[in-house]
Write an enzyme that holds these catalytic residues in place. Structure first.
Site, short mmCIF file in Angstrom:
data_model
loop_
_atom_site.label_atom_id
_atom_site.label_comp_id
_atom_site.label_asym_id
_atom_site.label_seq_id
_atom_site.Cartn_x
_atom_site.Cartn_y
_atom_site.Cartn_z
N TYR A 71 0.75 -1.33 0.19
CA TYR A 71 0.05 0.12 -0.22
C TYR A 71 0.95 0.86 -0.05
CZ TYR A 71 -3.99 -2.57 0.70
OH TYR A 71 -5.45 -3.56 0.40
N PHE A 77 -5.45 7.75 6.45
CA PHE A 77 -6.04 6.60 6.26
C PHE A 77 -5.07 5.35 6.36
CE2 PHE A 77 -6.30 7.02 2.44
CZ PHE A 77 -6.06 5.64 1.81
N HIS A 96 -8.71 -8.24 -1.50
CA HIS A 96 -8.26 -7.26 -2.29
C HIS A 96 -7.63 -7.72 -3.77
CE1 HIS A 96 -4.12 -4.97 -3.98
NE2 HIS A 96 -3.88 -6.16 -4.26
N ASN A 150 -13.31 -3.96 3.02
CA ASN A 150 -14.15 -4.06 1.76
C ASN A 150 -13.48 -5.64 1.38
OD1 ASN A 150 -11.56 -4.04 0.61
ND2 ASN A 150 -11.89 -2.03 0.22
N ARG A 204 -17.79 -7.70 -2.66
CA ARG A 204 -18.51 -6.78 -1.59
C ARG A 204 -19.67 -6.58 -1.58
NH1 ARG A 204 -12.86 -3.39 -4.52
NH2 ARG A 204 -10.96 -3.71 -2.62
N THR A 232 -14.43 -0.88 -4.62
CA THR A 232 -13.98 -0.35 -4.00
C THR A 232 -14.74 0.29 -2.25
OG1 THR A 232 -12.31 0.61 -4.75
CG2 THR A 232 -11.94 1.35 -2.60
P1 ADP Z 1 -8.72 -0.83 -4.47
O1 ADP Z 1 -8.70 -1.77 -2.97
O2 ADP Z 1 -10.81 -2.09 -4.67
O3 ADP Z 1 -7.59 -2.32 -5.38
P2 ADP Z 1 -7.82 1.09 -3.78
O4 ADP Z 1 -6.13 0.66 -4.27
O5 ADP Z 1 -8.14 2.26 -4.13
O6 ADP Z 1 -9.26 0.27 -4.16
O7 ADP Z 1 -6.94 1.35 -1.84
C1 ADP Z 1 -6.49 0.10 -1.88
C2 ADP Z 1 -7.31 -0.57 -0.49
O8 ADP Z 1 -6.98 0.75 0.68
C3 ADP Z 1 -8.98 -0.21 -0.22
O9 ADP Z 1 -9.51 -2.01 -0.61
C4 ADP Z 1 -8.99 0.27 0.74
O10 ADP Z 1 -9.34 -0.87 1.77
C5 ADP Z 1 -8.09 1.21 1.45
N1 ADP Z 1 -9.18 3.00 1.53
C6 ADP Z 1 -8.40 3.38 0.10
N2 ADP Z 1 -9.45 4.30 0.26
C7 ADP Z 1 -9.98 4.43 1.37
C8 ADP Z 1 -10.25 5.60 2.26
N3 ADP Z 1 -10.53 6.31 2.76
N4 ADP Z 1 -10.00 5.53 3.58
C9 ADP Z 1 -9.69 4.32 4.89
N5 ADP Z 1 -9.12 3.04 3.27
C10 ADP Z 1 -9.71 3.04 2.42
#
Ligand code: ADP
Length: 154
Positions: free
Chosen positions: A49, A57, A115, A112, A102, A91
């Protein structure tokens, strides 16, 4: 043939949804070629991440991802990256389409459940972060014979 990484997040384990989540990918027709249960290290979370390291966050996300083991799975198939994303849903889980993992099982943005690799973020590199070459198993999946011999491959 594409490969993608799925991680069932700690809320999947806590909410007793691991089997149902795996079942969604399995019944779609994606081939499981690697699977492991693990606690994610600080280093791996920071790599995984990394783009969110400076976001407010991030600390909460890191704590959450380390709050229980996760289950990492490598899936293989025709356009597997998009197929896995499609059945995972968007997401923000409470807005995700019904019929997606989800959309059907979650309400959170952070919580959610899964990943899945984003094609823009180098799925192969994500897989290598969690799996060595020896962890990925090669085998003949019978239904792939038909899929891969069809006109779809153009
Ligand atoms: P995805 O998992 O759908 O690919 P992203 O790459 O945008 O989505 O984000 C990675 C993960 O970070 C998300 O699945 C979520 O768990 C977390 N996340 C993203 N944005 C936020 C936020 N604003 N607040 C808390 N957790 C977040």
């Amino acid at each position: 043939m594409e490969r993608t990484l799925v991680i069932i997040k700690p809320d999947g384990l806590q909410r007793n949804l691991v089997g149902q989540i795996i079942s969604r990918f399995e019944r779609k027709g994606l081939k499981m070629v690697g699977m492991k249960m693990m606690k994610i290290s600080d280093l791996k979370i920071e790599e995984h991440y990394g783009k969110y390291k400076d976001k407010p966050f991030f600390k909460g996300l890191k704590n959450f991802m380390q709050s229980a083991p996760v289950i990492a799975i490598v899936l293989e198939g025709l356009e597997a990256i998009e197929a896995a994303r499609f059945i995972t849903g968007s997401t923000k889980a409470r807005e995700a389409d019904a019929g997606t993992i989800r959309g059907d099982f979650a309400m959170g943005l952070q919580t959610n459940l899964v990943h899945v690799s984003d094609p823009k973020e180098d799925p192969e590199a994500e897989i290598k972060r969690f799996f060595g070459a020896e962890d990925l198993l090669d085998y003949d999946k019978i239904d792939f014979r038909y899929l891969y011999s069809s006109d779809e491959l153009g």
